[in-house]
Design a protein around this motif. Sequence first.
Motif, PDB file in Angstrom:
ATOM      1  N   GLU A 632       0.978  -1.264  -0.360  1.00 40.71           N
ATOM      2  CA  GLU A 632      -0.017   0.056  -0.048  1.00 40.71           C
ATOM      3  C   GLU A 632       0.843   1.038  -0.119  1.00 40.71           C
ATOM      4  O   GLU A 632       0.556   2.282  -0.613  1.00 40.71           O
ATOM      5  CB  GLU A 632      -0.801   0.160   1.172  1.00 40.71           C
ATOM      6  CG  GLU A 632      -2.080  -0.856   1.153  1.00 40.71           C
ATOM      7  CD  GLU A 632      -2.933  -1.020   2.527  1.00 40.71           C
ATOM      8  OE1 GLU A 632      -2.767  -0.340   3.346  1.00 40.71           O
ATOM      9  OE2 GLU A 632      -3.980  -1.875   2.385  1.00 40.71           O
ATOM     10  N   ARG A 633       1.952   1.382   0.886  1.00 41.07           N
ATOM     11  CA  ARG A 633       2.901   2.509   0.888  1.00 41.07           C
ATOM     12  C   ARG A 633       3.464   2.738  -0.471  1.00 41.07           C
ATOM     13  O   ARG A 633       3.671   3.650  -0.809  1.00 41.07           O
ATOM     14  CB  ARG A 633       4.086   2.200   1.749  1.00 41.07           C
ATOM     15  CG  ARG A 633       3.515   2.132   3.310  1.00 41.07           C
ATOM     16  CD  ARG A 633       4.621   2.153   4.168  1.00 41.07           C
ATOM     17  NE  ARG A 633       4.216   2.344   5.637  1.00 41.07           N
ATOM     18  CZ  ARG A 633       4.939   1.958   6.567  1.00 41.07           C
ATOM     19  NH1 ARG A 633       6.184   1.525   6.512  1.00 41.07           N
ATOM     20  NH2 ARG A 633       4.346   2.012   7.958  1.00 41.07           N
ATOM     21  N   GLU A 635       2.197   1.688  -3.498  1.00 44.00           N
ATOM     22  CA  GLU A 635       1.163   2.311  -4.369  1.00 44.00           C
ATOM     23  C   GLU A 635       0.940   3.700  -4.024  1.00 44.00           C
ATOM     24  O   GLU A 635       0.767   4.661  -5.206  1.00 44.00           O
ATOM     25  CB  GLU A 635      -0.037   1.319  -3.957  1.00 44.00           C
ATOM     26  CG  GLU A 635      -0.153  -0.004  -4.629  1.00 44.00           C
ATOM     27  CD  GLU A 635      -0.094   0.101  -6.297  1.00 44.00           C
ATOM     28  OE1 GLU A 635      -0.392   1.048  -6.899  1.00 44.00           O
ATOM     29  OE2 GLU A 635       0.968  -0.826  -6.920  1.00 44.00           O
ATOM     30  N   ASN A 636       1.077   4.012  -2.866  1.00 46.90           N
ATOM     31  CA  ASN A 636       0.717   5.443  -2.317  1.00 46.90           C
ATOM     32  C   ASN A 636       1.770   6.532  -2.872  1.00 46.90           C
ATOM     33  O   ASN A 636       1.654   7.461  -3.261  1.00 46.90           O
ATOM     34  CB  ASN A 636       0.713   5.697  -0.904  1.00 46.90           C
ATOM     35  CG  ASN A 636      -0.846   4.879  -0.357  1.00 46.90           C
ATOM     36  OD1 ASN A 636      -1.480   4.846  -1.245  1.00 46.90           O
ATOM     37  ND2 ASN A 636      -0.819   4.679   0.887  1.00 46.90           N
ATOM     38  N   GLU A 637       3.088   5.835  -2.762  1.00 52.19           N
ATOM     39  CA  GLU A 637       4.304   6.552  -3.337  1.00 52.19           C
ATOM     40  C   GLU A 637       3.953   6.767  -4.824  1.00 52.19           C
ATOM     41  O   GLU A 637       4.594   7.759  -5.441  1.00 52.19           O
ATOM     42  CB  GLU A 637       5.705   5.979  -2.748  1.00 52.19           C
ATOM     43  CG  GLU A 637       5.818   6.004  -1.515  1.00 52.19           C
ATOM     44  CD  GLU A 637       6.075   7.331  -0.911  1.00 52.19           C
ATOM     45  OE1 GLU A 637       6.459   8.275  -1.642  1.00 52.19           O
ATOM     46  OE2 GLU A 637       5.830   7.723   0.387  1.00 52.19           O
ATOM     47  N   LEU A 639       1.359   6.587  -6.708  1.00 50.01           N
ATOM     48  CA  LEU A 639       0.322   7.647  -6.928  1.00 50.01           C
ATOM     49  C   LEU A 639       0.783   8.955  -6.632  1.00 50.01           C
ATOM     50  O   LEU A 639       0.405   9.913  -7.370  1.00 50.01           O
ATOM     51  CB  LEU A 639      -0.766   7.301  -6.112  1.00 50.01           C
ATOM     52  CG  LEU A 639      -2.003   8.296  -6.444  1.00 50.01           C
ATOM     53  CD1 LEU A 639      -2.534   8.000  -7.623  1.00 50.01           C
ATOM     54  CD2 LEU A 639      -3.093   7.757  -5.412  1.00 50.01           C
ATOM     55  N   LYS A 640       1.420   9.308  -5.427  1.00 49.12           N
ATOM     56  CA  LYS A 640       2.079  10.657  -5.098  1.00 49.12           C
ATOM     57  C   LYS A 640       2.768  11.252  -6.249  1.00 49.12           C
ATOM     58  O   LYS A 640       2.771  12.595  -6.519  1.00 49.12           O
ATOM     59  CB  LYS A 640       2.736  10.560  -3.816  1.00 49.12           C
ATOM     60  CG  LYS A 640       2.989  11.869  -3.455  1.00 49.12           C
ATOM     61  CD  LYS A 640       3.584  11.609  -1.873  1.00 49.12           C
ATOM     62  CE  LYS A 640       3.819  13.287  -1.391  1.00 49.12           C
ATOM     63  NZ  LYS A 640       4.486  13.099   0.214  1.00 49.12           N
TER      64      LYS A 640
END
Length: 783
Positions: A632-633, A635-637, A639-640
């Motif tokens: 998840e981290r 993916e979040n990175e 996306l960011k």
Amino acid sequence: MAEAIRCSYGSTSLEPFYVGSTLAVFSSENSLLATPIEEDVVVTDIESNTIVHKIEGDGETITALALTPDGSRLAVVSQSQQLRVYDTSDGSLVKQFRFSAPVYIAAADATSTLFAFGATDGVVTVWDIEAGYVTHSLKGHGTTICSLAFYGELHSSNWMLALGDTMGTCKVWNLVKRKCILTTNEHGGAVRGLAFLPDGEYFMTAGRDQIVVLYKLDNLKKSIKTYTVRHQVEKCGFLEVCGKLVFYTAGSECCLKLWDINSGTPLGGSKPPLQTSEELMIIDVAQIEDESLWLVLSDQTLVLLDLSLSENVDDHLIVPEVRKIAGNHGIIADIRYAGPNSTLVAMATNAPALRVIDPLVPFDVQLYEGHTDLLNCLDVSQDGLWILTGSKDNNAILWHYDADSEEFILHTTFHGHVGAVTACGLSRSSSKPTFALTASTDLTVKKWKIPKEAGSVVKGSDYTRRAHDKEINSMAIAPNDEFFATASFDKTAKVWNSDSGETVGILKGHKRGLWDVSFCQYDKLIATSSGDKTAKVWLLKDFSCTKTFEGHTNAVQRCQFMNKNTQLVTSGADGLVKVWDISEGECTVTLDNHNNRLWALDLKEDGLDLLSADADGFITFWVDNTEQLLLEREENEKLKVEQEQSLSNYINQNDWSNAFLLALTLEHLMRVYNVVKASIGANQDPELVVGLKALETTMQELQPTQLISLLKKIRDWNINFKQFEIAQKVLSVVLDFIDTESAEMRKAMDLIIPYNERHFQRLDDMLEETYILDYVINEMQSV
């Protein structure tokens, strides 16, 4: 490849659903069960093992419950004397009423039409369930009502209600005629048992005076039989067992007893429990349909008897137990994964019986009798098929899993200590243990050989060693069985040679007594936990302390190595489970799901699964989801990064509206400010304060959470003299769209207002100074 440091766990919980002395109540036509948890009520489907409703109380302890046989209505009475009637289909409140005195007994009639409530002032209130009003107020008792029983059907000529009180008086009322047709004082104690034979032939009363009185229902003026049952009766009734009509009694001695109606001779019943220091009794019996009885025990355990499986052995009727449900487990002192593939959970609680549950069927419990006093500790073999328990009865018992019956059976009793067994351990080097170790309040440690034959009582140990100066709280055996360790209240842990029983090292350094000790499976390390709020890791080579872990706010009760010895897991009296990185000495995750002291902790799969249990009987199953968190981290990175690129593109294209929205989403304080500033500088729509119609529309259409985020940024800009002007312009755009009913928005506005007042005061001062300047210029010109 090094194991990833575990830093995230998901959890599921097994909570107590029956706490308190109020009777649990069943619906006889379906599988609903209603139980109190102090001031709240839980409605459970016991067939599917699911909680249907949690009904919040009024802040006062529940004193009485009644559930209609069809399960449609639940009556709840609390210490506040408030009656609340609920619809169990959706948990909604249907009706409320207030009694004139506390109510401690309630009942529902067979047609689910009426409730009856017995109060401490001797008044019985009959309540129409459908219409929601009082139909009868029956008086005549001068003391607390302690039993109720309906008979007949609504508006039939023999529609009756029997009442019993704590002084031994029993009354039967004809509800149609509103007349008392029987008053008897044949009991010398509280009348707790009342029963009508369904066909109307007999009526029975039973009490704590160990007496049962039988009446013919068509002639209640005189009793026909009086029997002495030689135990305190809390419930009685009529049954047909093996084709024979009998009556039963239940109460003290904690078993259902069957009796011959004509002679009063005992005919058998359910299996009596082992005599222990725990004074259990049956406080209620609920008949479900025709073939099942639920016994409600005083420790909130529910036992199901199946009448259809009853046997007549030499004129002795045996009614088997087919299921047990634990309303709560009490104080859980120790817990372990057990059984084949470690799929079960074994517990040592403040009760003499070993408790084993299957997490897939969480309400059910297996109770294994052998000890006569409370359990203090347990240990489980490597394969999970052997369990060693230690008790306050000074004995340790070894249990073995029988694959045919799928139950644990008593294998060996170790008898020799002169004090309670407080710690125990099984050998670790092979699946089947070859020896056992026990520690006791007599301050000694004993090593025992495990006999091959089951049913043995071992009274002679291999050796006995005086171990510590104070009570021994924990014991651990090394993976190769070469050493074992003990932890004591004398602030030390000791390492012993398993073969000789001689001390090989002493671990000193804790400032208070030790609660736990644990060996590392993959390295020559040992961990201890203490009342000084720390856990320590020691080298077995020279018994020196290599790491100290501080973070708990109370005593550290348990500690274990995990994740290939790279991490340590601890639990404390602060209700927290902490996972530590040993090399860094830092806590990687704190797991919080308990409100009381965590006495017990265990793990399997080297820490992929954790198990914690507290002093309220609340159990939490933790599952490692570090990999999912890392994904998840990642993916979040990703996306960011993509959003940052999109933001740069919007800014390069002068798309201020989309740039503003994306910067706000990314929580960039200055990016949002710079976008608004750039839009004002471009001034595409000069008549607007933000210089762009699309940007103003975007601001006005923000969602509440986005608007709160923007207000927080306005607050931060407003503090800075150089940025307040743009802050005021943005505020003027969104001011009309602020929801003053929202607590968060009001809070954000409250933080903006003080600085606004300062800015306006500063502007007023500057304006005043311009007047002085004008005056000076005019005076100079006149000169």
